[in-house]
Structures are given as structure tokens and as C-alpha cells.
Design a protein around this motif. Structure first.
Motif, PDB file in Angstrom:
ATOM      1  N   PRO A   2      10.179   2.854   3.589  1.00  0.00           N
ATOM      2  CA  PRO A   2      11.263   3.575   3.799  1.00  0.00           C
ATOM      3  C   PRO A   2      12.158   3.229   1.930  1.00  0.00           C
ATOM      4  N   ASP A   3      11.177   2.124   1.375  1.00  0.00           N
ATOM      5  CA  ASP A   3      11.913   1.672   0.016  1.00  0.00           C
ATOM      6  C   ASP A   3      10.566   3.061  -0.645  1.00  0.00           C
ATOM      7  N   ARG A   4       9.985   4.049   0.045  1.00  0.00           N
ATOM      8  CA  ARG A   4       8.675   4.670  -0.727  1.00  0.00           C
ATOM      9  C   ARG A   4       8.044   4.329  -1.321  1.00  0.00           C
ATOM     10  N   THR A   5       7.248   2.745  -1.326  1.00  0.00           N
ATOM     11  CA  THR A   5       6.985   1.743  -1.758  1.00  0.00           C
ATOM     12  C   THR A   5       4.879   2.841  -2.168  1.00  0.00           C
ATOM     13  N   ILE A   6       4.765   3.344  -1.075  1.00  0.00           N
ATOM     14  CA  ILE A   6       3.348   3.880  -1.300  1.00  0.00           C
ATOM     15  C   ILE A   6       3.146   4.842  -1.664  1.00  0.00           C
ATOM     16  N   ILE A   7       3.995   5.622  -0.735  1.00  0.00           N
ATOM     17  CA  ILE A   7       4.754   6.841  -2.067  1.00  0.00           C
ATOM     18  C   ILE A   7       4.488   7.364  -3.011  1.00  0.00           C
ATOM     19  N   SER A   8       4.944   6.495  -3.785  1.00  0.00           N
ATOM     20  CA  SER A   8       4.962   5.867  -5.460  1.00  0.00           C
ATOM     21  C   SER A   8       3.722   5.554  -6.012  1.00  0.00           C
ATOM     22  N   GLU A   9       3.074   4.085  -5.349  1.00  0.00           N
ATOM     23  CA  GLU A   9       1.715   3.527  -5.770  1.00  0.00           C
ATOM     24  C   GLU A   9       0.781   4.627  -5.146  1.00  0.00           C
TER      25      GLU A   9
END
Length: 64
Positions: A2-9
Motif C-alpha cells: 500500500p505504500d508502494r515501497t516494493i514497486i518503487s525499489e
């Protein structure tokens, strides 16, 4: 994510239809944890077919 952490990394962001979405990526991870192969299209509408995946898997498996 939900915080888009993996998508960003993993660099999976794509601006589509006026908002940021994740691209449909496919990664093959080697037993040692490294990325052995990836399919990361530049367009969120592009999806990898099963034949393409099986070919990539065979190539990675043959290289190991």
C-alpha cells in the motif's frame, strides 16, 4: 504494498491513465538470490505469454 515501497525499489512505476500503477514485471530468481532474468515492459498493457516465460526459464536453467 500500500505504500508502494516494493514497486518503487524495483523500478516498477508507470504513469498510465493519469495515475501511477505498477508495470507487469516478471523476475526469475536464481537459487543464490540474484535476479537471473527479468521482463520489464515499458508499457503496462504488455503481458508476457506462457511460451515466452517457458523459453526464458529454459534459458536460465540451461545457463546454470
Amino acid at each position: 504494498d500500500p505504500d508502494r515501497t516494493i514497486i518503487s525499489e524495483w523500478g516498477l512505476e508507470d504513469m498510465a491513465l493519469g495515475k501511477e500503477i505498477a508495470r507487469p514485471a516478471v523476475y526469475l530468481i536464481a537459487p543464490d538470490g540474484t535476479v537471473a532474468w527479468r521482463h520489464l515492459p515499458t508499457d503496462w498493457r504488455i503481458r508476457m505469454g506462457q511460451d515466452e516465460f517457458l523459453t526464458a526459464f529454459s534459458e536460465v536453467e540451461g545457463a546454470g
